[in-house]
Design an enzyme around this catalytic site. Structure first.
Site, PDB file in Angstrom:
ATOM      1  N   ARG A 381     -19.503  24.250-103.591  1.00 47.73           N
ATOM      2  CA  ARG A 381     -20.547  23.823-104.531  1.00 47.73           C
ATOM      3  C   ARG A 381     -19.868  22.979-105.595  1.00 47.73           C
ATOM      4  NH1 ARG A 381     -24.751  27.396-103.293  1.00 47.73           N
ATOM      5  NH2 ARG A 381     -24.111  29.520-102.762  1.00 47.73           N
ATOM      6  N   HIS A 441     -15.078  28.696 -97.419  1.00 49.55           N
ATOM      7  CA  HIS A 441     -15.321  29.200 -98.765  1.00 49.55           C
ATOM      8  C   HIS A 441     -14.068  29.101 -99.641  1.00 49.55           C
ATOM      9  CE1 HIS A 441     -16.655  32.457-101.706  1.00 49.55           C
ATOM     10  NE2 HIS A 441     -17.677  31.645-101.680  1.00 49.55           N
ATOM     11  N   TYR A 474     -18.860  30.548-115.731  1.00 53.10           N
ATOM     12  CA  TYR A 474     -18.350  31.482-114.721  1.00 53.10           C
ATOM     13  C   TYR A 474     -16.879  31.751-115.039  1.00 53.10           C
ATOM     14  CZ  TYR A 474     -22.240  30.699-111.358  1.00 53.10           C
ATOM     15  OH  TYR A 474     -23.462  30.634-110.724  1.00 53.10           O
ATOM     16  N   HIS A 598     -16.787  36.121-112.142  1.00 55.06           N
ATOM     17  CA  HIS A 598     -16.744  35.534-110.805  1.00 55.06           C
ATOM     18  C   HIS A 598     -15.357  35.573-110.169  1.00 55.06           C
ATOM     19  CE1 HIS A 598     -17.191  32.096-107.859  1.00 55.06           C
ATOM     20  NE2 HIS A 598     -18.315  32.742-107.654  1.00 55.06           N
TER      21      HIS A 598
END
Length: 691
Positions: A381, A441, A474, A598
């Site tokens: 992202r 990821h 985050y 996070h």
């Protein structure tokens, strides 16, 4: 060690109910009167947004399983029907609390600060006239009322769109009886409207929900008819994408096709206003193939997460957190050359306490540096307008060999990632979509630079996404290093992501789906052996979620062997701490505060030679077995820094919630001790950093 069946259901908490408990903790922030009012409203909106996604993905998945006849549960033993029943009960209570908070606390508190929401009953004559004009000019032209009769069937309703169902009486232009109509509200219309200031209430700012405006003037859409009633409704649909890995031959096109269908997936939840008559709700439930357990009637505007837009509509710094300026380490400020900083020694940044700018600077500098030959990066992202992507495009235009691994299946960011992929390809970058069947990821950058006739790799490894906006709220760690062994590991990783190759033997990095799971189990077992030898043994893990059964069983075994296990798990946790004889040496806490926790960190005491790792992976099945993840070691200097951070989280007694053996969370309070907020402490600590 006692002979205990660690697979027994009583040792596990249901993951779906654990998520709802997490959302309760988020909503508790909205109840906290010590927080600025507009921040509390944001937490209320976040709890609503979280619940939306929960229904779109998790509840939708359970319903699919039940339709297919798969009723068995997970490690906790709850069957699918039992889970859906429990979810309905808890979600109903959560929604009630959200709207009680809105009506009993938020609206009065806003009014006390000179901010009022008006409705049809409280509008002044001047406000009514202004809204009537706005409705005629800005709202009515984009609304299309749709009658319901045999020639005009029920329209397709988009996922989470705002709608009204209207009851009518009278005859239309063709002499037909008209009973029902639907009005769909385009997403282009603002959901909250600010009214002009008036002399009637100086110093007061007035707002109105779009839904209240439409309700007030909806009769104007049905000239010659009588509007008996109009009620809001909203449908939540299954939004999980399905792409058959074995059948697809073009992943991008397959995802584009699925995105078009996401808006009209199977319905999983119906929300209506509280005053919606039973015959209307029954009609809607039947149309969407739902049951009464899927109905949520609310005392206020449907879709409260739209309330978060109030934050940007109000210039009220007194009702918001004080601004934070992230720190930049002094040695980064002293040297404009980020490569020189990395050659001196590794650099560790803790966002948002420290700035994300050096990450962007690394790519910007690399994009124009004549000595840089290649840049390789993973993107999960990053946002539609990203300086990260700008730098990669610039690098490609300067003739660098730019390779970007974009994860197209990043949930709800698929469309943005497709657009980024297209832009990068047009600039001349090599764009890959990773490995079919495994989400990429991992958070990695590798810059290859020629220095003194040799190639040198400069690397950045992180726990969070390359998203400058989320880096402001985050918490994540990012490591800058030009360590040779780490560079060789990343080289092998990128080879895996871009070409057919063997499973490489990594020197420093643990990797999913190959070595991370077993590597963590081995390190936990090593702590058990130290404990059996009477040596200090400890595990600390900071995660977003913990549900993988074998990891949980191993942590139970570690506790039974005498290992002290401290877990900081923000969200879902299936492990039960504090069970006598099983997990009495385990603590679990969740920290909910201004910033979204996070970062993923794993610490092992290792008999006095501690190891500390940062990672992109939570301890979930998907992270270990269905994703490409990276876990990387942190050297001594920065290890001590992160360990101090972890101890700060473990000392928090204002924003921390402790999980009890029964599965309930209890908020920590200072009592007669000094109040400690981990995030506040870290803000202060990093602002004073002298590195």
């Amino acid at each position: 060690m006692l002979d205990v069946n660690l697979k027994a259901p009583e040792y596990y908490i249901n993951r779906e109910l654990s998520f709802l408990d997490f959302n309760w903790r988020v909503l508790a922030q909205a109840h906290d009167e010590s927080l600025p009012l507009l921040e509390r409203i944001r937490f209320l909106g976040i709890s609503c947004s979280n619940l939306d996604e929960f229904f779109e993905i998790r509840v939708a998945g359970l319903k699919q399983r039940m339709e297919l006849g798969s009723l068995s549960g997970g490690p906790d033993g709850m069957s699918v029907p039992e889970q859906l029943t429990a979810i309905h009960e808890r979600a109903m209570a959560l929604v009630k609390d959200q709207y009680d908070l809105l009506n009993q606390l938020v609206f009065p508190a806003l009014a006390a600060h000179g901010i009022q929401f008006v409705n049809a009953k409280t509008l002044t004559a001047r406000q009514h006239a202004w809204l009537a004009d706005q409705f005629a000019k800005e709202v009515e032209p984009v609304l299309t009322p749709l009658g319901l009769d045999p020639a005009r069937p029920f329209p397709r309703i988009q996922n989470k769109s705002q709608n009204f169902i209207v009851r009518l009486s009278g005859k239309d232009a063709f002499g037909r009886d008209a009973e029902l109509a639907v009005v769909q509200v385009p997403r282009s219309l603002p959901r909250i409207i600010k009214l002009p200031q008036t002399d009637e209430a100086p110093g007061t700012t007035h707002f109105v929900f779009l839904s209240a405006v439409i309700s007030t003037f909806i009769a104007q859409l049905f000239s010659g008819m009588t509007v008996v009633g109009a009620w809001q409704f909203r449908v939540t649909r299954n939004s999980d994408l399905f792409v058959d890995d074995e059948e697809v031959d073009n992943l991008l096109r397959a995802i584009e096709g699925e995105l078009a269908q996401r808006r009209y997936g199977a319905a999983v939840r119906l929300e209506t206003s509280m005053d919606c008559p039973e015959d209307i709700t029954t009609f809607l439930l039947k149309h969407f193939a739902l049951t009464k357990d899927d109905l949520y009637q609310v005392n206020g505007p449907v879709n409260l997460n739209r309330l978060m837009s109030l934050y940007d509509l109000l210039d009220r710094p007194d009702l918001k957190y004080a601004p934070v300026t992230p720190a930049i380490p002094r040695r980064v400020v002293a040297k404009e050359d980020i490569f020189a900083v990395m050659r001196d020694s590794d650099l560790l940044l803790h966002h948002p306490f420290e700035s994300f700018v050096p990450v962007i600077d690394l790519l910007r500098q690399a994009s124009t540096d004549p000595q840089v030959l290649a840049i390789k990066q993973t993107l999960y992202r990053t946002g539609p307008q990203s300086p990260i992507v700008d730098a990669l495009v610039e690098a490609a235009r300067h003739g660098k060999e730019v390779t970007v691994i974009i994860e197209l299946m990043a949930r709800f960011d698929e469309a943005a990632n497709i657009a980024l992929a297209t832009r990068l390809q047009e600039a001349g970058a090599h764009v890959m979509y990773g490995v079919v069947g495994y989400k990429t990821h991992a958070k990695l950058i590798m810059v290859v630079r020629r220095e003194h006739g040799k190639l040198r790799r400069y690397c950045h490894l992180g726990t969070g996404n390359y998203h400058p906006s989320t880096a402001r709220f985050y918490t994540d760690y990012g490591l800058f290093t030009c360590d040779e062994a780490m560079g060789e590991d990343l080289h092998e990783l990128f080879l895996q992501l871009t070409s057919p190759t063997r499973v490489a033997t990594m020197q420093k990095v643990l990797q999913s789906p190959f070595t991370l799971h077993e590597g963590l189990l081995e390190k936990a077992r090593r702590e058990m052996e130290f404990a059996r030898q009477g040596k200090p043994a400890r595990i600390i893990a900071k995660l977003n979620a913990l549900i993988e059964p074998q990891i949980i069983q191993t942590l139970y075994q570690a506790s039974m062997a005498g290992v002290k296990v401290d877990l900081i798990v923000r969200g879902i946790c299936a492990l039960r701490p504090g069970i006598t004889g099983v997990s009495e040496n385990i603590t679990v806490r969740s920290v909910i505060g201004r910033f979204l926790e996070h970062s993923r960190v794993y610490y092992f005491q290792n008999g006095g030679e501690p190891e500390l790792f940062c990672a992109s992976a939570d301890w979930m099945d998907r992270n270990f077995f269905r994703r490409i993840e990276v876990c990387f070691p942190v050297g001594h200097k920065h290890r001590e820094q992160i360990l101090e951070d972890l101890e700060t989280y473990l000392a928090d007694n204002t924003q921390a919630w402790e999980l009890r053996a029964a599965g309930e969370y209890e908020r920590r309070t200072p009592g007669d001790k000094a109040a400690i907020s981990a995030q506040t402490t870290l803000l202060r600590r990093y602002s004073q950093s002298t590195e």
